[in-house]
Design a protein around this motif. Sequence first.
Motif, PDB file in Angstrom:
ATOM      1  N   HIS A  46       0.795  -1.229   0.000  1.00  0.00           N
ATOM      2  CA  HIS A  46       0.000   0.000   0.000  1.00  0.00           C
ATOM      3  C   HIS A  46       0.827   1.277   0.000  1.00  0.00           C
ATOM      4  CE1 HIS A  46      -3.784   2.136   0.269  1.00  0.00           C
ATOM      5  NE2 HIS A  46      -3.189   2.984   1.083  1.00  0.00           N
ATOM      6  N   GLU A 153      -8.148   2.422  -3.100  1.00  0.00           N
ATOM      7  CA  GLU A 153      -8.417   2.592  -1.670  1.00  0.00           C
ATOM      8  C   GLU A 153      -9.737   3.335  -1.510  1.00  0.00           C
ATOM      9  OE1 GLU A 153      -5.650   4.885   0.732  1.00  0.00           O
ATOM     10  OE2 GLU A 153      -6.263   3.741   2.492  1.00  0.00           O
ATOM     11  N   HIS A 180     -13.097   3.770   3.310  1.00  0.00           N
ATOM     12  CA  HIS A 180     -11.979   4.503   3.916  1.00  0.00           C
ATOM     13  C   HIS A 180     -12.373   4.893   5.343  1.00  0.00           C
ATOM     14  CE1 HIS A 180      -8.896   7.884   4.106  1.00  0.00           C
ATOM     15  NE2 HIS A 180      -8.203   6.776   4.028  1.00  0.00           N
ATOM     16  N   HIS A 222      -9.286  -0.732   7.006  1.00  0.00           N
ATOM     17  CA  HIS A 222     -10.225   0.394   7.169  1.00  0.00           C
ATOM     18  C   HIS A 222     -11.662  -0.021   7.515  1.00  0.00           C
ATOM     19  CE1 HIS A 222      -7.932   4.021   6.349  1.00  0.00           C
ATOM     20  NE2 HIS A 222      -7.349   3.432   5.325  1.00  0.00           N
ATOM     21  N   HIS A 243      -3.001  -2.677   4.669  1.00  0.00           N
ATOM     22  CA  HIS A 243      -2.197  -1.832   5.561  1.00  0.00           C
ATOM     23  C   HIS A 243      -2.910  -1.692   6.905  1.00  0.00           C
ATOM     24  CE1 HIS A 243      -4.921   0.937   3.536  1.00  0.00           C
ATOM     25  NE2 HIS A 243      -4.545   1.965   4.243  1.00  0.00           N
ATOM     26  N   ASP A 357       1.929   2.260   3.577  1.00  0.00           N
ATOM     27  CA  ASP A 357       1.118   3.493   3.571  1.00  0.00           C
ATOM     28  C   ASP A 357       1.980   4.729   3.294  1.00  0.00           C
ATOM     29  OD1 ASP A 357      -1.264   4.845   3.520  1.00  0.00           O
ATOM     30  OD2 ASP A 357      -1.684   4.688   5.659  1.00  0.00           O
TER      31      ASP A 357
HETATM   32 ZN   LIG Z   1      -5.492   3.938   4.343  1.00  0.00          ZN
END
Ligand SMILES: [Zn+2]
Length: 410
Positions: A46, A153, A180, A222, A243, A357
Amino acid sequence: MHRKLFFLIPLFSLVLQTACQKTMSEEQIRARAMIIHEAALIVDTHCDTPTRLLRGNYDLGQRHEPGAPGSGQIDFPRMKEGGLDAEFFAAFLSQRALTPDGYENAWSRCNQIIDSMEVTCQRYSHLAEIATTPQDAVRLEKEGKRAAFLGIENGYPLAEDISRVKHFADRGVRYITLCHTRNNQICDSSTDDAPMHDGLSDFGREVVKEMNRFGIMVDVSHISDKSFYDVLEITNAPVLASHSSVRAISDSPRNLDDDMLRALKANGGVIQICVLDSYIKSDPERRAVIDTATDSLRTERGSWSDQKTEAEQKIYREAYYGIRERFPSTAGVKDIADHIDYVVNLIGIEYVGVGTDFDGGGGIPGFNDVTDFPNLTVELFLRNYSEQDIKKIWGGNVMRVLQTVIDSAE
Ligand SMILES: [Zn+2]
């Protein structure tokens, strides 16, 4: 007799490795770790770097000096320097209203980001190519090129149109993070104020099945805990947490708790440790100071989504990240390895990897841009992970998941 010997060989090499490391100098340790690092297919699942491409002021094909203003954390030349063979470049969509206008904007922005990744990879075809399978990544590694996988994402741009899953599969997208930081039409987020669907929505269930059908990994980072379990109940393929880190070490709703990790193992999926400081290390005092400063920024200028013009967004971004620079993280590479150790001890070596990330908030001292990747290999080597184990962590596990997802697609 032979069976016994098989058991003894790894034990013997572990004893040898441990004994050697005690007598090795720092340079020797680094040199040995770098041999493993170079032999491994190294994958990061990610980064939000494509957002920079759309702003038009970032060139993935050019080297940027680490730490310099505007340098970002990933570019193709630095990927090569850090030994990173494959990156999942995510098209990030911030959550706005669930209205036809909101959906339309997210849809066109998402396609534009994918366009810009395609254009960049064509322009720098001597450095990188779009990859869609583990075989692509292996071939590109042999050719000395970077593999650029595509992810999305936030499933927001799917709107309520299930045919868009196939559209993105056809464009080469290999994972979609279902939501998200806010609830969307697909599922509840781990960080919204209150649930909207009690987990996955009816449309979200269709989305998961459709992603299974077209060989796209379902990314459970998320999403809320309830959404996570809802996904596991209906998916017919392993899932990816692209992530997220370990909640037992750092108590964040973005991290996975022990029961979730056990469920992830039962599903055959993988957790990719997120190198974002608050997910890696609980530091309540520092967090409180940052929260207070961020709250006053919000009082003064509103939230991210209130910044309409490029100029406003730039000021906001600088202020937001400026706060974090004034109060630097106390986490380090050892903390990342602690998360990996924890997952390995709880559910085994097959279910963990790394999702930085970078360019989306990730990065800690000692692991702050892609040239720092070897530092983690050194730390894993020092902790007596074998070459085989390090290869699994750095890419083998997530490539297994991707292959299984592709194989179980129609
Ligand atoms: Zn994120």
